[in-house]
Design a protein around this motif. Structure first.
Motif, PDB file in Angstrom:
ATOM      1  N   ALA A   1      -0.520   7.019   3.825  1.00 50.56           N
ATOM      2  CA  ALA A   1      -1.084   5.976   2.963  1.00 50.56           C
ATOM      3  C   ALA A   1      -1.611   4.863   3.854  1.00 50.56           C
ATOM      4  CB  ALA A   1      -0.024   5.437   2.004  1.00 50.56           C
TER       5      ALA A   1
ATOM      6  N   GLU B   1      -6.653   9.934   3.906  1.00 50.53           N
ATOM      7  CA  GLU B   1      -6.821  11.346   4.279  1.00 50.53           C
ATOM      8  C   GLU B   1      -7.657  11.468   5.553  1.00 50.53           C
ATOM      9  OE1 GLU B   1      -8.636  15.480   2.300  1.00 50.53           O
ATOM     10  OE2 GLU B   1      -8.853  13.556   1.280  1.00 50.53           O
TER      11      GLU B   1
ATOM     12  N   ASN C   1      -0.829   1.910  -2.361  1.00 45.63           N
ATOM     13  CA  ASN C   1      -1.016   2.259  -0.955  1.00 45.63           C
ATOM     14  C   ASN C   1       0.299   2.177  -0.180  1.00 45.63           C
ATOM     15  OD1 ASN C   1      -4.031   2.687  -0.495  1.00 45.63           O
ATOM     16  ND2 ASN C   1      -4.027   0.743  -1.603  1.00 45.63           N
TER      17      ASN C   1
ATOM     18  N   GLN D   1      -9.056   5.863  -5.592  1.00 44.99           N
ATOM     19  CA  GLN D   1      -9.530   7.117  -4.999  1.00 44.99           C
ATOM     20  C   GLN D   1     -10.113   6.879  -3.608  1.00 44.99           C
ATOM     21  OE1 GLN D   1     -12.273   8.602  -7.925  1.00 44.99           O
ATOM     22  NE2 GLN D   1     -10.670   8.795  -9.486  1.00 44.99           N
TER      23      GLN D   1
ATOM     24  N   GLU E   1      -7.242   6.544  -1.161  1.00 45.95           N
ATOM     25  CA  GLU E   1      -6.643   7.853  -0.878  1.00 45.95           C
ATOM     26  C   GLU E   1      -7.528   8.658   0.054  1.00 45.95           C
ATOM     27  OE1 GLU E   1      -6.178   9.314  -4.828  1.00 45.95           O
ATOM     28  OE2 GLU E   1      -4.309   8.208  -5.190  1.00 45.95           O
TER      29      GLU E   1
END
Length: 398
Positions: free
Chosen positions: A258, A252, A45, A245, A248
């Motif tokens: 991050a 987003e 991250n 995941q 992430e």
């Protein structure tokens, strides 16, 4: 942990190489396992980590060969060799090699892209416990990387015209992500390559900036006890990838590169903007980065004992928010704290592996007994315990 071997991994690798190949190795390189003092699941991250190297190492005795083939032999704890099927370096590709042999093959695959494409005979020996969350696979890969670079006349030293150690760490990360298929971050490789004795490595993963922070527990009358729960884990088979995941996806949705970019002040707003399943992951990463920074400040001030509550808070976050602990890790932490540890936490990716406890030296024996007794009461496999001493990073042995 006491190893049954009287000789070092480097000497065992060199001796086994000579016995198997009938000639001396051109050199022996080794890399250590690591303990992460604090900063878990923050590396992928773009956050902060604080590992230190163990004295336990994986050694690779190596010699070049002219046919472009890579041949790897490992020496087990019983002294017996295990041979991987030789592979042509020019033909390496993801999926071409499986099992333990994929780790050294993946390194050769990445180095081929950087002009290191010669064949080699490698013999591996070590004493880093496997499956214990102490980064034995990364120690193997880092030692192989240094060996293959060394055979090509290259050392990881930017000032000497070679790649920097952080660059080599990124190459090793790529080999594990893209060749082995384990979605690991950058913590373990960097620790194995860059740590120094009596220090913890404060690394900003995003920028690559690092600081060797003095970390000599014995000088302060303390010990870092490692508790290998013997609950084996695997990054490629566990929920590690699912957590990554999720992080992430959260970044987003929040519109940031991050989770490193989410501050403590902005945490409440970030959590409110996310679906419930992602909130605990974000809360852990943001608060863990803060705990790393606070721990570093305490170490700089020589206040190691005061880091204990931060270690314990880290475990609670990993257990409750990130959900990567397990019964054995929780039992180890709780028993150590009840017996007088100043702080304790799981270390590594989780789902098994090891815990660490910061212990006053006069309480170490009591903590060891308490942890072992707690495991016995629950009919759990007896843990392995040893005192961790911050040690040197990877390099050439002979």
């Amino acid at each position: 942990m006491r190893t049954s071997h009287r000789t070092s991994p480097a000497r065992r690798a060199a001796d086994a190489f000579a016995a198997h190949h009938g000639r001396a190795a051109e050199g022996v390189w080794s890399a250590p396992g690591r303990v992460n003092l604090i900063g878990e699941h923050t590396d992928y991250n773009d956050g902060f980590v604080l590992p230190f190297a163990l004295p336990h190492r994986i050694a690779v005795a190596a010699a070049a060969r002219g046919d472009g083939m890579l041949a790897v032999t490992t020496i087990g704890d019983d002294g017996k060799p295990q041979h991987a099927e030789p592979v042509r370096v020019a033909e390496l590709a993801p999926g071409r090699v499986s099992g333990w042999a994929a780790y050294p093959a993946g390194v050769a695959w990445v180095l081929r892209d950087h002009g290191i494409s010669g064949g080699a005979d490698l013999v591996v020996a070590g004493d880093v416990p496997s499956g214990a969350g102490l980064s034995s696979s990364h120690a193997l890969q880092c030692a192989v990387a240094l060996a293959l670079l060394g055979l090509a006349g290259t050392t990881p030293d930017e000032s000497a015209g070679g790649p920097g150690r952080l660059e080599v760490a990124r190459w090793v990360q790529r080999s594990e992500n893209d060749f082995v298929g384990a979605p690991t971050g950058l913590l373990d490789q960097t620790a194995s390559l860059c740590c120094t004795a009596k220090h913890a490595l404060f690394l900003d993963v995003r920028s690559g900036e690092s600081e060797q922070v003095p970390f000599d527990a014995a000088q302060g009358g303390l010990a870092v006890l490692v508790i290998d729960t013997r609950a084996s884990h695997s990054h490629s088979e566990s929920g590690y990838g699912q957590r990554r995941q999720g992080c992430e996806r959260a970044a987003e949705l929040l519109g940031v590169p991050a989770l490193r970019d989410v501050t403590g002040e902005g945490l409440a707003d970030a959590l409110a903007a996310l679906p419930e399943p992602l909130r605990p992951l974000v809360r852990h990463v943001v608060t863990e980065n803060d705990r790393v920074l606070r721990t570093v400040d305490l170490l700089r001030a020589g206040q190691l004992a005061d880091t204990g509550p931060l270690l314990t808070a880290s475990h609670s976050s990993l257990r409750d928010d990130y959900r990567v602990s397990c019964l054995e890790l929780d039992v180890a932490v709780e028993a150590a704290l009840d017996a007088g540890a100043l702080g304790a936490r799981m270390t590594g990716g989780g789902f098994g592996g090891s815990a660490i406890a910061l212990v006053p030296e006069e309480r170490e024996s009591a903590v060891r007994r308490a942890v072992s007794s707690a495991f016995a009461r629950r009919s759990l496999t007896a843990p392995r315990l040893f005192t961790a001493v911050p040690s040197a990073g990877a390099g050439r042995d002979e």
